[in-house]
Write a protein that holds these residues in place. Structure first.
Motif, PDB file in Angstrom:
ATOM      1  N   GLY A   1      10.658   1.808   8.794  1.00 51.60           N
ATOM      2  CA  GLY A   1       9.880   1.519  10.109  1.00 51.60           C
ATOM      3  C   GLY A   1       9.957   3.080  10.736  1.00 51.60           C
ATOM      4  O   GLY A   1      10.689   3.835  10.387  1.00 51.60           O
ATOM      5  N   THR A   2       8.791   3.169  11.566  1.00 43.61           N
ATOM      6  CA  THR A   2       8.637   4.646  12.197  1.00 43.61           C
ATOM      7  C   THR A   2       7.857   4.408  13.557  1.00 43.61           C
ATOM      8  O   THR A   2       7.112   3.568  13.636  1.00 43.61           O
ATOM      9  CB  THR A   2       7.764   5.650  11.221  1.00 43.61           C
TER      10      THR A   2
ATOM     11  N   LEU B   1       3.935   8.768   7.189  1.00 41.39           N
ATOM     12  CA  LEU B   1       3.800   7.533   6.277  1.00 41.39           C
ATOM     13  C   LEU B   1       3.015   8.013   4.867  1.00 41.39           C
ATOM     14  O   LEU B   1       3.512   7.570   3.836  1.00 41.39           O
ATOM     15  CB  LEU B   1       2.610   6.541   6.928  1.00 41.39           C
ATOM     16  N   ARG B   2       2.266   9.076   5.089  1.00 41.52           N
ATOM     17  CA  ARG B   2       1.844   9.438   3.797  1.00 41.52           C
ATOM     18  C   ARG B   2       2.958  10.203   2.914  1.00 41.52           C
ATOM     19  O   ARG B   2       2.847   9.872   1.719  1.00 41.52           O
ATOM     20  CB  ARG B   2       0.626  10.777   4.132  1.00 41.52           C
TER      21      ARG B   2
ATOM     22  N   GLY C   1      -0.986   7.895   0.185  1.00 42.45           N
ATOM     23  CA  GLY C   1      -1.505   6.836   1.330  1.00 42.45           C
ATOM     24  C   GLY C   1      -1.055   5.591   1.087  1.00 42.45           C
ATOM     25  O   GLY C   1      -0.672   5.112  -0.150  1.00 42.45           O
ATOM     26  N   VAL C   2      -1.419   4.490   2.019  1.00 42.45           N
ATOM     27  CA  VAL C   2      -0.772   3.164   2.036  1.00 42.45           C
ATOM     28  C   VAL C   2      -2.118   2.464   1.389  1.00 42.45           C
ATOM     29  O   VAL C   2      -3.213   2.641   1.421  1.00 42.45           O
ATOM     30  CB  VAL C   2      -0.772   2.452   3.149  1.00 42.45           C
TER      31      VAL C   2
ATOM     32  N   VAL D   1      -4.157   7.018   7.363  1.00 46.40           N
ATOM     33  CA  VAL D   1      -3.125   6.844   6.342  1.00 46.40           C
ATOM     34  C   VAL D   1      -3.509   5.834   5.077  1.00 46.40           C
ATOM     35  O   VAL D   1      -2.891   5.973   3.883  1.00 46.40           O
ATOM     36  CB  VAL D   1      -1.798   6.035   6.683  1.00 46.40           C
ATOM     37  N   LEU D   2      -4.662   5.544   5.058  1.00 44.50           N
ATOM     38  CA  LEU D   2      -5.255   4.878   3.860  1.00 44.50           C
ATOM     39  C   LEU D   2      -5.341   5.496   2.856  1.00 44.50           C
ATOM     40  O   LEU D   2      -5.962   6.480   2.816  1.00 44.50           O
ATOM     41  CB  LEU D   2      -6.418   3.659   4.317  1.00 44.50           C
ATOM     42  N   ARG D   3      -5.136   4.920   1.592  1.00 46.78           N
ATOM     43  CA  ARG D   3      -5.542   5.616   0.491  1.00 46.78           C
ATOM     44  C   ARG D   3      -7.048   5.349   0.123  1.00 46.78           C
ATOM     45  O   ARG D   3      -7.740   4.364   0.462  1.00 46.78           O
ATOM     46  CB  ARG D   3      -4.564   5.335  -0.780  1.00 46.78           C
ATOM     47  N   PRO D   4      -7.923   6.034  -0.803  1.00 48.57           N
ATOM     48  CA  PRO D   4      -9.163   5.614  -1.346  1.00 48.57           C
ATOM     49  C   PRO D   4      -8.921   4.090  -1.912  1.00 48.57           C
ATOM     50  O   PRO D   4      -8.061   3.968  -2.641  1.00 48.57           O
ATOM     51  CB  PRO D   4      -9.447   6.663  -2.479  1.00 48.57           C
ATOM     52  N   GLY D   5      -9.842   3.443  -1.532  1.00 45.92           N
ATOM     53  CA  GLY D   5     -10.024   1.894  -1.959  1.00 45.92           C
ATOM     54  C   GLY D   5      -8.984   1.275  -1.280  1.00 45.92           C
ATOM     55  O   GLY D   5      -8.848  -0.020  -1.608  1.00 45.92           O
TER      56      GLY D   5
END
Length: 346
Positions: free
Chosen positions: A220-221, A231-232, A239-240, A259-263
Motif C-alpha cells: 500500500g502507498t 507504483l511503477r 506499470g500496472v 501508472v497504467l502499462r500499455p494495453g
C-alpha cells in the motif's frame, strides 16, 4: 412501521412512521434485518431538484438483507421465513437484459424515474421493504445480516468491476485499487480470491492502508506527488495491468493513466466528478481501455454471496440502530466510517 425517508429535495432524511406495505400480485414483503449506508445515499440526499429522476417522498436504503415475511398471491422465489439479500438495481423487468438478470444495464433505464430499491423506490432503511418480484431476492443462508446487506452493492459493484478487468490479471500482473473504503476493501479481497495478480492499494489515509493490509493487499502507498513513480518502481518500471478507481476524481484518474502499462485496463467506479481527457495522439498509454461499471448482475450477486459464505469475503462494518441514522450519515459525510456503516432496524 419506522422508515428513514427523503421527504423533499434539500431536506435531510427523517425517521418517520409509515404504513407497513402489503404485498400484492408478484410482490414480496421482506422484514429488514440490516441496511447498509453508501456514499450514493449522500449524493441522493444532497442532489438538487431535477438532478435525478426520483420523486420524493421515498424510503432510502439500497443495501438490504432480511427474511421473507409475506408473499403476494402470484409471487414465486424464496419461501416465507427464508433469509435473503435484495438485488438492488431494479430495471423495467421486461427487456432482454432485465430478463437475463442484468437490471443494472436495463435498456429502458433512461425512461425510468428510479434506479432501484431506495433510489426512487422505497428502500430498506425501514422495518420492512416491499420487493416487486421474487427474482430480486438471493438466499443467504446463515450469513449474518450485517455482512450480507453491504454485499448487495459494495460487494457486488466491486465484483462486477473486477470481472470486467479479470482477463488482464494473469500470473505476474499487478492490480491497483485506488480508494480503500466500503467498496475498495472488498475489491482487494475479491482480487485476492479470484485472481493471482499482485494487489497494491492507494489512499490518502493511513488507516485505509491498514484496512487494505487486513484485507489482503500485498502493498500500500499513500497518494502523494510521487505515487506514480513509486507504483511503477514496484512493477519494475512497466506499470500496472489494471486500475480500479473507487474515488473517481481528477487526481485519481490522472494517477490511473500515469501508472497504467500499455494495453492496460481502468475501471472507474467512484463518482468523484473527475475528468480525463481522451485524445489521440495524447498522453494515455497505447491500448488503454476505460470502463464505467455500474452495480452488477443478479447472477454475480449469487457468486458474491457464495464467496462470503466460503469465508473469502468479510465486510468491515460499523453498526447503528435505525434511530441513529442521522449520526451514521454524519459520520459517513465526514469520512469517519471504517468500512461500511449498517443500520439494524430491530
Amino acid at each position: 412501521m419506522r422508515a428513514v425517508r427523503l421527504t423533499a429535495w434539500g431536506r435531510e432524511p427523517a425517521l418517520s412512521e409509515v404504513e407497513r406495505p402489503v404485498p400484492r400480485d408478484a410482490e414480496v414483503l421482506v422484514r429488514v434485518e440490516a441496511a447498509g449506508l453508501c456514499h450514493s445515499d449522500i449524493h441522493v440526499i444532497d442532489g438538487p431538484e431535477g438532478a435525478l429522476p426520483y420523486r420524493p417522498p421515498f424510503t432510502l436504503g439500497h443495501e438490504v438483507s432480511g427474511h421473507v415475511a409475506a408473499l403476494g398471491p402470484d409471487a414465486d422465489g424464496p419461501a416465507v421465513g427464508e433469509r435473503v439479500v435484495v438485488y438492488g438495481p431494479w430495471g423495467c423487468g421486461s427487456c432482454a437484459r432485465c430478463v437475463a438478470g442484468q437490471d443494472n444495464y436495463c435498456d429502458r433505464r433512461r425512461g425510468l424515474n428510479w434506479h432501484g430499491v431506495g433510489l426512487g423506490r422505497d428502500g430498506g432503511m425501514a422495518e420492512y421493504v416491499l420487493v416487486p418480484a421474487g427474482r430480486h431476492l438471493v438466499p443467504i443462508g446463515d450469513l449474518p445480516a450485517h455482512q450480507a446487506a453491504p454485499l448487495s452493492d459494495a460487494g457486488l459493484t466491486s465484483y462486477h468491476a473486477v470481472n470486467g478487468v479479470r482477463h488482464a490479471l494473469r500470473d505476474g500482473t499487478t492490480a491497483a485499487v485506488i480508494g480503500v473504503g466500503g467498496l475498495g476493501h472488498l475489491a482487494v479481497q475479491i482480487l485476492r480470491a479470484t485472481t493471482t495478480s499482485r494487489v497494491v492499494a492507494v489512499d490518502i489515509r493511513e488507516e485505509a492502508l491498514t484496512l487494505a493490509q487486513r484485507s489482503g493487499a500485498h502493498a500500500g502507498t499513500l497518494m502523494r506527488t510521487d505515487t506514480a513513480r513509486a507504483l511503477r518502481a514496484r512493477t519494475g518500471g512497466v506499470g500496472v495491468d489494471a486500475v480500479l478507481d473507487f474515488v473517481g476524481n481528477t487526481a485519481t484518474l490522472e494517477l490511473a493513466a500515469d501508472v497504467l502499462r500499455p494495453g492496460g485496463e481502468v475501471a472507474v467506479v467512484g463518482s468523484g466528478g473527475g475528468q480525463l481527457t481522451v485524445r489521440k495522439p495524447g498522453f494515455l498509454p497505447p491500448g488503454f481501455r476505460l470502463s464505467l461499471p455500474f452495480w452488477g448482475t443478479r447472477p454475480e450477486l449469487a457468486e458474491v454471496i457464495a464467496l462470503a459464505r466460503s469465508g473469502a469475503l468479510h465486510v468491515e462494518t460499523e453498526q447503528f440502530p435505525l434511530s441513529a441514522a442521522p449520526e451514521a450519515f454524519d459520520r459517513l459525510r465526514q469520512g469517519r466510517v471504517a468500512g461500511r456503516a449498517v443500520l439494524l432496524p430491530a
